[in-house]
Design an enzyme around this catalytic site. Structure first.
Site, short mmCIF file in Angstrom:
data_model
loop_
_atom_site.label_atom_id
_atom_site.label_comp_id
_atom_site.label_asym_id
_atom_site.label_seq_id
_atom_site.Cartn_x
_atom_site.Cartn_y
_atom_site.Cartn_z
CD GLU A 28 -112.83 -88.79 -2.00
OE1 GLU A 28 -113.17 -87.75 -2.60
OE2 GLU A 28 -112.25 -88.77 -0.88
NE ARG A 37 -114.96 -89.45 3.22
CZ ARG A 37 -114.07 -88.80 2.49
NH1 ARG A 37 -113.65 -87.58 2.84
NH2 ARG A 37 -113.56 -89.35 1.41
CG HIS A 82 -115.27 -87.54 -7.01
ND1 HIS A 82 -114.21 -86.74 -6.66
CD2 HIS A 82 -115.50 -88.33 -5.94
CE1 HIS A 82 -113.82 -87.04 -5.43
NE2 HIS A 82 -114.59 -88.02 -4.98
CE1 TYR A 119 -113.64 -79.81 -2.73
CE2 TYR A 119 -115.79 -80.83 -2.49
CZ TYR A 119 -114.42 -80.92 -2.50
OH TYR A 119 -113.83 -82.13 -2.29
CG HIS A 126 -109.18 -87.68 1.83
ND1 HIS A 126 -110.09 -86.93 1.13
CD2 HIS A 126 -107.96 -87.16 1.53
CE1 HIS A 126 -109.46 -85.99 0.44
NE2 HIS A 126 -108.16 -86.12 0.67
CG ASP A 133 -117.08 -82.93 0.36
OD1 ASP A 133 -117.39 -82.37 1.44
OD2 ASP A 133 -115.91 -83.13 0.01
CD GLU A 177 -111.58 -84.24 2.95
OE1 GLU A 177 -111.03 -83.33 2.34
OE2 GLU A 177 -112.45 -84.96 2.45
CD1 TRP A 230 -112.17 -73.67 -1.73
CD2 TRP A 230 -111.01 -75.44 -1.00
NE1 TRP A 230 -112.04 -74.54 -2.78
CE2 TRP A 230 -111.34 -75.65 -2.36
CE3 TRP A 230 -110.31 -76.44 -0.34
CZ2 TRP A 230 -110.95 -76.80 -3.08
CZ3 TRP A 230 -109.92 -77.57 -1.03
CH2 TRP A 230 -110.24 -77.76 -2.38
CG HIS A 286 -114.73 -79.16 0.88
ND1 HIS A 286 -113.65 -78.31 0.92
CD2 HIS A 286 -114.22 -80.40 0.67
CE1 HIS A 286 -112.54 -79.00 0.73
NE2 HIS A 286 -112.85 -80.28 0.57
CG ASP A 312 -105.32 -84.80 -1.29
OD1 ASP A 312 -105.87 -85.89 -1.43
OD2 ASP A 312 -105.57 -84.03 -0.35
CD GLU A 354 -116.39 -85.96 2.04
OE1 GLU A 354 -115.19 -85.65 2.15
OE2 GLU A 354 -116.88 -86.48 1.03
NE ARG A 401 -117.54 -85.56 -4.24
CZ ARG A 401 -116.42 -84.88 -4.04
NH1 ARG A 401 -115.77 -84.97 -2.88
NH2 ARG A 401 -115.90 -84.14 -4.99
#
Length: 405
Positions: free
Chosen positions: A341, A285, A122, A159, A314, A212, A264, A405, A214, A318, A238, A147
């Site tokens: 990723e 994903r 990223h 984001y 994904h 992305d 994801e 979001w 999002h 997290d 994405e 990304r």
């Protein structure tokens, strides 16, 4: 061999993680990742109150039967809480299977389809210049795919950018309620193509670039963006739109050749069935933890391969290192693997709790040869890091309307 105990361990080495440890009467144990970002304790309670009692006395090597028992046996199927709980158990059972057979999990799945797993990093920033500086650093480190996410001028909380230059792991657990971000589609659409234009002008076309959205756009807006980005040859766009109404991706497909990725937040193959069958996407994903574990991921991979769709799980922070290692095994095996990723090797706190070895070379993670998943935990270290309630942000339009979001 029988299951004798199921531990559900919650800790926060910088951010919250939920870990399942399944113990057997022969001293072999396995671990799985049960983290559901922002709803961790819902999964922990589901595991402790509803799943753990059902596992005691079962044969841990009957992985398929246990998975079907937990999925079909509850009657209330699917959903992120249920599938994350099942996914953690499934990972732990594959970990046990590998340790019993003294083989890495990828061998149990069918062996290697490749030498290493290509990953993307990223590159974020508060300006195009900062993003491109970070992109150049990743290229120098050997990454073949990156990304790009950039703060949109005059917009609060874009984001993918790093708030206050903080590490991803610092952004949660320090707020009593969800933070609120601002979103303006017009500002975003007028800005993002310039980011990729400058990236290609400075670094050329050998590096794979990704972005992305999002789920912030409508289908026709996403189609317009995909068309505007075509000259910059993205590997994929994405989450360009929410997938609740999957016909939206068919609409995007009519207008742009920019490859599309989504999934994801998917929990089962049924979430992706129409998208895959109609070849409305190019990459799926779904994560091993939120998608129910290794057992269904193997089936998802085979189904996607029949329709020219590649795996791109994904891999945001997290997921704990347990899920990262599980993905490494799945991706090493999957014939239709695309890309993974990858956000790095974690912090000192995380690496104190989770014990694993990741080797990266020429932009690829190399599979572990250790039996099972190749990852362990330090339960004493976990006790140092107590759970703290945390939330993902929410997004609002400039007029105050709640947005995706």
């Amino acid at each position: 061999m029988k299951i004798t105990n199921v531990k559900v361990l919650v800790c926060r080495p910088g951010r919250n993680f939920v870990t399942v440890k399944i113990e057997t009467d022969e001293g072999v144990y396995g671990i799985g990742d049960a983290t559901l970002n922002g709803r961790e304790m819902a999964v922990a309670a589901y595991l402790e109150e509803h799943i753990a009692p059902c596992l005691i006395g079962k044969d841990p090597l009957q992985i398929e039967d246990v998975w079907q028992y937990l999925f079909k046996g509850a009657y209330w199927r699917k959903g992120p809480v249920t599938m994350t709980a099942i996914g953690a158990v499934d990972m732990a059972l594959w970990d046990i299977f590998g340790k019993v057979t003294n083989m890495p999990v990828y061998q149990l799945l069918g062996g290697k389809s490749r030498h290493g797993v290509t990953v993307y990093a990223h590159a974020n920033g508060e300006s195009i210049e900062e993003v491109l500086t970070n992109l150049g650093q990743f290229i120098d480190q050997g990454y073949k795919a990156v990304r790009l996410q950039c703060t949109i001028p005059n917009q609060k909380g874009t984001y993918g950018t790093l708030e206050g230059k903080k590490n991803y792991y610092e952004l949660q657990g320090n707020r009593p309620l969800p933070p609120e971000n601002e979103w303006c589609t017009r500002k975003y659409m007028n800005f993002i193509p310039e980011l990729f234009k400058q990236a290609r002008e400075q670094f050329g076309y050998d590096i794979e670039l990704l972005h992305d959205v999002h789920s912030r756009l409508t289908p026709i807006e996403a189609a317009k963006l995909g068309k505007m980005l075509e000259p910059y040859d993205l590997m994929f766009l994405e989450d360009s739109v929410t997938a609740d109404n999957q016909q939206g991706y068919a609409q995007i497909r009519q207008h742009t050749t920019t490859p599309l990725a989504v999934g994801e937040i998917f929990n089962t193959v049924w979430d992706a069935k129409e998208l895959i069958e109609t070849q409305s996407i190019d990459y799926i994903r779904t994560a091993v933890s939120h998608g129910g574990g290794i057992t269904p991921m193997r089936k998802l991979s085979d189904f996607a391969a029949m329709h020219h769709v590649r795996m791109a799980p994904h891999g945001a922070p997290d997921l704990s290192p347990i899920a990262t290692m599980a993905h490494l095994h799945i991706n090493t095996w999957a014939p239709n693997f695309g890309i993974q990723e990858f956000v790095g090797f974690g912090t000192d706190e995380i690496n104190e709790v989770f014990k694993y070895e990741l080797n990266i070379k020429n932009g690829m993670l190399l599979p572990s040869e250790a039996p099972g998943l190749g990852v362990d935990i330090d339960e004493e270290a976990m006790k140092k890091y107590e759970y703290k309630r945390s939330y993902l942000p929410v997004s609002r339009l400039e007029d105050g309307t709640l947005w995706n979001w």
